[in-house]
Design a protein around this motif. Structure first.
Motif, PDB file in Angstrom:
ATOM      1  N   SER A  32       2.072   9.058  12.402  1.00  8.81           N
ATOM      2  CA  SER A  32       1.373   8.266  11.395  1.00  8.81           C
ATOM      3  C   SER A  32       1.890   8.702  10.034  1.00  8.81           C
ATOM      4  O   SER A  32       2.070   9.898   9.794  1.00  8.81           O
ATOM      5  N   ILE A  33       2.147   7.732   9.176  1.00 13.40           N
ATOM      6  CA  ILE A  33       2.536   8.054   7.808  1.00 13.40           C
ATOM      7  C   ILE A  33       1.687   7.224   6.847  1.00 13.40           C
ATOM      8  O   ILE A  33       1.407   6.053   7.094  1.00 13.40           O
ATOM      9  N   TYR A  34       1.265   7.881   5.778  1.00 14.08           N
ATOM     10  CA  TYR A  34       0.470   7.230   4.741  1.00 14.08           C
ATOM     11  C   TYR A  34       0.990   7.720   3.392  1.00 14.08           C
ATOM     12  O   TYR A  34       1.127   8.926   3.186  1.00 14.08           O
ATOM     13  N   ILE A  35       1.270   6.782   2.510  1.00 18.07           N
ATOM     14  CA  ILE A  35       1.830   7.102   1.193  1.00 18.07           C
ATOM     15  C   ILE A  35       0.906   6.545   0.118  1.00 18.07           C
ATOM     16  O   ILE A  35       0.510   5.366   0.170  1.00 18.07           O
ATOM     17  N   ASP A  36       0.583   7.386  -0.850  1.00 16.91           N
ATOM     18  CA  ASP A  36      -0.228   6.961  -1.992  1.00 16.91           C
ATOM     19  C   ASP A  36       0.453   5.758  -2.647  1.00 16.91           C
ATOM     20  O   ASP A  36       1.678   5.728  -2.809  1.00 16.91           O
ATOM     21  N   ARG A  37      -0.323   4.757  -3.009  1.00 14.67           N
ATOM     22  CA  ARG A  37       0.222   3.523  -3.606  1.00 14.67           C
ATOM     23  C   ARG A  37       1.207   3.797  -4.735  1.00 14.67           C
ATOM     24  O   ARG A  37       2.232   3.123  -4.852  1.00 14.67           O
ATOM     25  N   GLN A  38       0.911   4.767  -5.587  1.00 15.11           N
ATOM     26  CA  GLN A  38       1.776   5.018  -6.746  1.00 15.11           C
ATOM     27  C   GLN A  38       3.135   5.607  -6.358  1.00 15.11           C
ATOM     28  O   GLN A  38       4.036   5.659  -7.193  1.00 15.11           O
ATOM     29  N   PHE A  39       3.298   6.027  -5.102  1.00 13.90           N
ATOM     30  CA  PHE A  39       4.560   6.610  -4.661  1.00 13.90           C
ATOM     31  C   PHE A  39       5.272   5.753  -3.616  1.00 13.90           C
ATOM     32  O   PHE A  39       6.260   6.183  -3.022  1.00 13.90           O
ATOM     33  N   GLN A  40       4.779   4.546  -3.373  1.00 11.15           N
ATOM     34  CA  GLN A  40       5.424   3.671  -2.392  1.00 11.15           C
ATOM     35  C   GLN A  40       6.704   3.073  -2.971  1.00 11.15           C
ATOM     36  O   GLN A  40       6.882   3.001  -4.183  1.00 11.15           O
ATOM     37  N   HIS A  41       7.591   2.681  -2.081  1.00  9.33           N
ATOM     38  CA  HIS A  41       8.869   2.045  -2.426  1.00  9.33           C
ATOM     39  C   HIS A  41       9.827   3.000  -3.125  1.00  9.33           C
ATOM     40  O   HIS A  41      10.647   2.575  -3.938  1.00  9.33           O
TER      41      HIS A  41
END
Length: 170
Positions: free
Chosen positions: A87-96
């Motif tokens: 499972s991976i989850y990335i804070d919105r501000q660090f996506q892409h």
């Protein structure tokens, strides 16, 4: 240059882990949770993840927590010990920023030392970014469970993607 670090998650990281997880719930395509979870609810999950078997890593980018990645038991029956769910989850501000790729590769490189030979991920069919990421990294569709979840009034397929880690090269 971006400095990326992976650190084994501790109880002190759990509020961050829960906050990032809860960011995904309103989209109704990332997780099967329908309401936000609490730190107290997720504590047994954190404690069940032993760093020598099924770790959770917090990912830091330039000194800031940016996301987390976990390897969880795929199934409780003993014969499945060679397979883990990622499972991976990335804070919105660090996506892409390419973190997802780095997170998956980090877990893949750690897997053999943990006795893991296969990694699977369970992704809703509507979650095209996650499907694209894992397919780009060589994961194949190992199965589809049609219309097994209802999110926001929509029936969702669950795709099971997998990869044999013995095929992973540096």
């Amino acid at each position: 240059m971006n400095e990326i670090q992976f650190k084994v998650a501790t109880k002190a990281d759990l509020p961050f882990i829960v906050a990032i997880y809860n960011q995904t719930i309103p989209s109704h395509v990332v997780t099967a949770s329908l309401v936000p979870v609490t730190v107290e609810q997720r504590l047994p999950w954190l404690e069940a993840h032993k760093s020598t078997e099924h770790p959770i890593w917090v990912v830091w980018l330039n000194g800031k927590r940016a996301g987390w990645v976990s390897l969880s038991p795929y199934h409780p029956r003993a014969a499945y010990h060679i397979t883990s769910e990622i499972s991976i989850y990335i804070d919105r501000q660090f996506q892409h920023l390419g973190l997802g790729t780095k997170m998956v590769k980090y877990a893949e490189l750690a897997a053999p030392k943990l006795g893991i030979k296969n990694i699977v991920c369970l992704i809703f069919g509507a979650n095209l970014p996650s499907l694209g990421l894992f397919e780009k990294l060589g994961y194949e569709t190992w199965g589809t469970l049609p219309k097994v979840a209802e999110l926001d009034g929509r029936l969702m397929d669950l795709k099971i993607l997998g990869k044999s880690i013995q095929l992973v090269s540096n």
